[in-house]
Design a protein around this motif. Structure first.
Motif, PDB file in Angstrom:
ATOM      1  N   PRO A 114      -5.116   2.422   5.001  1.00  0.00           N
ATOM      2  CA  PRO A 114      -4.353   2.172   3.771  1.00  0.00           C
ATOM      3  C   PRO A 114      -5.080   1.174   2.867  1.00  0.00           C
ATOM      4  O   PRO A 114      -5.831   0.324   3.340  1.00  0.00           O
ATOM      5  CB  PRO A 114      -3.035   1.578   4.281  1.00  0.00           C
ATOM      6  CG  PRO A 114      -2.932   2.013   5.695  1.00  0.00           C
ATOM      7  CD  PRO A 114      -4.344   2.092   6.204  1.00  0.00           C
ATOM      8  N   ARG A 115      -4.836   1.312   1.580  1.00  0.00           N
ATOM      9  CA  ARG A 115      -5.433   0.419   0.589  1.00  0.00           C
ATOM     10  C   ARG A 115      -4.331  -0.079  -0.331  1.00  0.00           C
ATOM     11  O   ARG A 115      -3.454   0.677  -0.741  1.00  0.00           O
ATOM     12  CB  ARG A 115      -6.474   1.189  -0.230  1.00  0.00           C
ATOM     13  CG  ARG A 115      -7.157   0.325  -1.257  1.00  0.00           C
ATOM     14  CD  ARG A 115      -7.895   1.222  -2.269  1.00  0.00           C
ATOM     15  NE  ARG A 115      -8.296   0.479  -3.418  1.00  0.00           N
ATOM     16  CZ  ARG A 115      -7.488   0.106  -4.407  1.00  0.00           C
ATOM     17  NH1 ARG A 115      -6.219   0.418  -4.370  1.00  0.00           N
ATOM     18  NH2 ARG A 115      -7.938  -0.573  -5.432  1.00  0.00           N
ATOM     19  N   CYS A 116      -4.365  -1.353  -0.662  1.00  0.00           N
ATOM     20  CA  CYS A 116      -3.350  -1.923  -1.550  1.00  0.00           C
ATOM     21  C   CYS A 116      -3.442  -1.303  -2.937  1.00  0.00           C
ATOM     22  O   CYS A 116      -4.524  -0.997  -3.430  1.00  0.00           O
ATOM     23  CB  CYS A 116      -3.510  -3.444  -1.652  1.00  0.00           C
ATOM     24  SG  CYS A 116      -3.014  -4.303  -0.157  1.00  0.00           S
ATOM     25  N   CYS A 159      -1.032   4.788  -0.240  1.00  0.00           N
ATOM     26  CA  CYS A 159      -2.332   4.816  -0.905  1.00  0.00           C
ATOM     27  C   CYS A 159      -3.383   4.680   0.194  1.00  0.00           C
ATOM     28  O   CYS A 159      -3.382   3.708   0.950  1.00  0.00           O
ATOM     29  CB  CYS A 159      -2.423   3.665  -1.906  1.00  0.00           C
ATOM     30  SG  CYS A 159      -3.953   3.644  -2.839  1.00  0.00           S
ATOM     31  N   ALA A 207       0.809  -1.218   0.000  1.00  0.00           N
ATOM     32  CA  ALA A 207       0.000   0.000   0.000  1.00  0.00           C
ATOM     33  C   ALA A 207       0.843   1.269   0.000  1.00  0.00           C
ATOM     34  O   ALA A 207       0.315   2.365   0.123  1.00  0.00           O
ATOM     35  CB  ALA A 207      -0.932   0.011   1.210  1.00  0.00           C
TER      36      ALA A 207
END
Length: 143
Positions: free
Chosen positions: A120-122, A112, A88
């Motif tokens: 957080p987002r991958c 991200c 991420a």
């Protein structure tokens, strides 16, 4: 691998009475370069990812000011390379000026961030693939 290149214009308001760009403005040039890359990444986002209203947050930034940056009429070249891609986050390095005459160098960690879930987002496979274009691991770092 190639570096992501960006050009910034030194504005008259960026300089002091001695014609030197302030350190805070140098930080804004680093951010402008990172933002240009983010715009390119965002253009690759899927509709599903876009619906989440992603943000790319700077969570760490360290700048080495190597030599004073003076006003010049022509745009200033900046070069961004990816040092490491995490699920991420990315570790970046921005260099202002040429290899022969670097003016400043910044190390950045950018995450991200999913603003809906507030975490957080991958990165997507498409975003990773685009980032790999600029991947140049630092040989001085041990992995």
């Amino acid at each position: 691998m190639k570096a992501f290149t960006h050009r910034v214009t030194i504005r008259w308001s960026d300089i002091n009475a001695q014609g030197i760009v302030s350190d805070a403005v140098i930080a804004s040039y680093v951010e402008e370069t990172r933002a240009a890359l983010i715009r390119e990444i965002a253009a690759t986002a899927t509709e599903e990812a876009a619906d989440r209203r992603l943000a790319y947050l700077t969570v760490r930034q360290c700048i080495d000011y190597l030599t004073p940056v003076r006003w010049q009429e022509q745009p200033l070249n900046t070069y961004l390379r990816i040092l490491r891609i995490r699920p991420a986050a990315t570790e970046l390095q921005v260099r202002i000026g040429s290899d022969a005459h670097p003016l400043a160098r910044a190390s950045i960690v950018s995450v991200c961030w999913d603003t809906v879930r507030n975490r957080p987002r991958c990165l997507t496979d498409t975003q990773r693939h685009m980032l790999v274009t600029y991947l140049q691991p630092d040989p001085a770092r041990s992995s």
